[in-house]
Design a protein around this motif. Structure first.
Motif, PDB file in Angstrom:
ATOM      1  N   ILE A   1       0.842  -1.206   0.000  1.00 13.68           N
ATOM      2  CA  ILE A   1       0.000   0.000   0.000  1.00 13.68           C
ATOM      3  C   ILE A   1       0.872   1.249   0.000  1.00 13.68           C
ATOM      4  O   ILE A   1       0.598   2.216  -0.722  1.00 13.68           O
ATOM      5  CB  ILE A   1      -0.939  -0.019   1.227  1.00 13.68           C
ATOM      6  N   GLN A   2       1.935   1.227   0.796  1.00 11.97           N
ATOM      7  CA  GLN A   2       2.835   2.384   0.836  1.00 11.97           C
ATOM      8  C   GLN A   2       3.513   2.589  -0.512  1.00 11.97           C
ATOM      9  O   GLN A   2       3.637   3.727  -0.987  1.00 11.97           O
ATOM     10  CB  GLN A   2       3.870   2.184   1.940  1.00 11.97           C
ATOM     11  N   LYS A   3       3.958   1.505  -1.131  1.00  6.57           N
ATOM     12  CA  LYS A   3       4.586   1.634  -2.446  1.00  6.57           C
ATOM     13  C   LYS A   3       3.608   2.200  -3.473  1.00  6.57           C
ATOM     14  O   LYS A   3       3.971   3.046  -4.299  1.00  6.57           O
ATOM     15  CB  LYS A   3       5.097   0.277  -2.910  1.00  6.57           C
ATOM     16  N   THR A   4       2.365   1.746  -3.396  1.00  4.54           N
ATOM     17  CA  THR A   4       1.359   2.246  -4.343  1.00  4.54           C
ATOM     18  C   THR A   4       1.127   3.734  -4.152  1.00  4.54           C
ATOM     19  O   THR A   4       1.022   4.493  -5.127  1.00  4.54           O
ATOM     20  CB  THR A   4       0.046   1.469  -4.168  1.00  4.54           C
ATOM     21  N   GLU A   5       1.039   4.184  -2.896  1.00  4.52           N
ATOM     22  CA  GLU A   5       0.805   5.598  -2.627  1.00  4.52           C
ATOM     23  C   GLU A   5       1.986   6.456  -3.095  1.00  4.52           C
ATOM     24  O   GLU A   5       1.797   7.521  -3.700  1.00  4.52           O
ATOM     25  CB  GLU A   5       0.568   5.803  -1.125  1.00  4.52           C
TER      26      GLU A   5
END
Length: 588
Positions: free
Chosen positions: A141-145
């Motif tokens: 999720i952090q990478k996507t954001e």
């Protein structure tokens, strides 16, 4: 309220004091209140990368005095006033004009176009650059954001449509400046857009001569009189270093006071080439025409009369009489043939009489070896392979050409890296403004912006490696003392699963060849035809299998064609050998 106004009025005073205490800004009165000139200065303060500043602070060799005591920095170099903390060049506009005029030269422009064309390389998804996240602790999720924010941020620059123009400007001017636009009341929204600032109007303000850390930027905005169109005065506007995206060539002049553009490498070759071209043109004009030699018979005239006679002939040759309506009479008009140089010689009695001969023009007018030398020298100074810019050159796939192309590709990759450094600093500012930096506990080494390499780099490199591997494999596999399987592992670099999958595909290829041969012989219903022949032979006399019937499945009948082995899986099973041999594991 008064306390808040006092705090705002003193904000940025350190930078103003730093700039104002140094020539030529000591007499400038327009930077007394930084909030009035640049109200968004405080929004960007301490929002960008501070890594180099912190390292310098704790360094022994590079540490400097406190900002509140700028005079202490003067001890770094006794000629400090020549370096100018703010990289001020009073002739910067003139210098950039010279570079831009040089870029309009045909050979220089072609070389710059080749570099710019290789710089912008979209991948199969249309992306020109991507973000590499090196921190393995980031969740999906952090990478996507972060990647979503990166795409939003890079869209402000519109690299896909304007990247070619940006690089061309960087190669010619040596610097790029983009002002970050932010909302006064919604700092948490981050950077909302960028605005390109003319290079000739901005100078970086450096911390000191020793470490060359950028402290901020100073914009010289001219105030134009609308009536006269002239510049009345220049207004100085300080910018925080995080308020501007700064991309430079990475090249200094000899005393590290100016950022030099890439085009400076070809300045000498450019001037030499332009001079040699002018000299060749002058030589052609002067030496190319044929001359006339007049041998005039003057008989026994005395020398003064002979000379006067020659002058009369020369005058009549150089001009011709014509009628002029404006003057109402005849005049001596210009004769274009008189442009040709002629030689007049007097001949005495007893000679062959008056004659006119032709004197051949200059020889070797088509020899351009010296010109081509300077053309290639210019291309070499601009790092572009000369064979790219020669229209008559044929394609040559040899080692020398490949080496030049690889050198050029690596040069393009260095330019891409230099460009990405400026974008990375601004992206760090964006992450801090939006809170991702603190929330995800990010570090500067966690992110890296990477451009797609030149289109020919990987193709050329892979082709070179493949040719070497193929040559080694063919030389070793043909020998009777080297196993074909071992040669595949050793010289082609195949793994066990690759070899097993290759064997399976070879078996299926043989089965397909068998089926195609039967179709050509017996038609598309060859299986029914062969089965019918077998049944007919059995009913006729019980002769058994005559060889035309399909063998039973146990005897090695062609398999049903289905999907091949999974090329992505590394769990391929050893191939079962019909002869009953147990295949041993491949040597490691």
């Amino acid at each position: 309220m008064d306390q808040k106004q006092t705090k705002e009025s003193t904000f940025g005073r350190s930078l103003m004091k730093y700039i104002g205490s140094r020539l030529p800004y000591s007499s400038v009165d327009t930077i007394e209140s930084i909030n009035e000139i640049n109200p968004k200065y405080k929004l960007f303060h301490n929002t960008g990368s501070n890594r180099e500043k912190i390292l310098t602070k704790h360094s022994i060799s590079r540490n400097v005095a406190d900002d509140d005591h700028p005079n202490g920095m003067m001890s770094v170099d006794k000629n400090y006033h020549q370096f100018m903390y703010a990289n001020v060049d009073h002739d910067k506009g003139k210098r950039l004009r010279d570079y831009r005029i040089m870029s309009l030269y045909s050979e220089v422009g072609d070389a710059l176009d080749e570099i710019c064309d290789e710089f912008i390389v979209p991948d199969e998804n249309g992306e020109i650059m991507h973000l590499d996240l090196h921190n393995k602790n980031f969740t999906s999720i952090q990478k996507t954001e972060i990647e979503k924010e990166f795409r939003r941020f890079t869209n402000y620059f519109d690299i896909e449509n304007k990247g070619w123009e940006y690089l061309r400007q960087l190669l010619v001017d040596g610097e790029l400046y983009f002002e970050h636009v932010i909302h006064d009341d919604h700092k948490q929204k981050g950077i909302l857009g960028v605005v390109s600032v003319p290079t000739e109007l901005v100078d970086p303000v450096y911390d000191n001569v020793q470490n060359m850390l950028v402290r901020g930027y100073l914009l010289r905005r001219p105030i134009i009189n609308p009536k006269t169109g002239t510049t009345e005065k220049v207004e100085y506007i300080p910018f925080d270093k995080n308020q501007v995206t700064y991309i430079n060539s990475g090249v200094w002049n000899e005393d590290k006071t100016l950022r030099l553009p890439f085009i400076e490498n070809g300045r000498r070759a450019y001037r030499q080439l332009s001079l040699i071209e002018d000299a060749i043109v002058i030589y052609r004009l002067v030496r190319a025409p044929e001359r006339l030699v007049f041998n005039v018979d003057v008989g026994n005239m005395p020398p003064p009369k002979a000379e006067a006679y020659l002058r009369k002939l020369m005058h009549s040759y150089w001009s011709r009489k014509t009628y002029d309506n404006s003057q109402g009479g005849t005049i001596n008009a210009f004769d274009p043939q008189s442009m040709l140089d002629a030689f007049w010689f007097a001949k005495r009695s007893g000679s062959e009489g008056t004659s006119v001969d032709q004197l051949a023009g200059g020889a070797n007018l088509g020899e351009l070896t010296d010109l081509m030398y300077f053309v290639k020298k210019l291309y070499k100074s601009l790092r572009v392979p000369a064979n790219r810019l020669e229209p008559d050159a044929t394609y040559q796939d040899d080692t020398s050409v490949l080496r030049e192309e690889l050198k050029f590709a690596k040069f393009i990759m260095r330019l891409q890296h230099q460009f990405s450094l400026g974008l990375k600093d601004s992206f760090v500012t964006q992450l801090k403004l939006k809170g991702y930096w603190k929330t995800y506990n990010m570090k500067e080494n966690d992110i890296e912006i990477v451009f797609n390499p030149p289109s020919s780099f990987h193709a050329l490199r892979q082709q070179q490696l493949f040719d070497l591997k193929q040559s080694n494999y063919n030389n070793m596999a043909t020998g009777e003392f080297v196993s074909n399987t071992y040669a595949q592992k050793k010289y082609l670099g195949w793994q066990d699963v690759d070899i097993q999958q290759n064997r399976e595909w070879l078996r299926k290829d043989k089965a397909l060849s068998f089926e195609l041969a039967q179709i050509e012989t017996m038609g598309p219903n060859w299986e029914e035809a062969m089965q019918a022949q077998a049944d007919a032979g059995a009913s006729a006399g019980g002769l058994g299998d005559t060889g035309g019937a399909l063998p039973p499945p146990e005897a090695g009948a062609p398999p049903e064609f289905g999907p091949g082995p999974d090329m992505q899986s590394g769990d391929a099973q050893p191939v079962d050998v019909s002869a009953g041999e147990q295949e041993t594991a491949l040597p490691a």
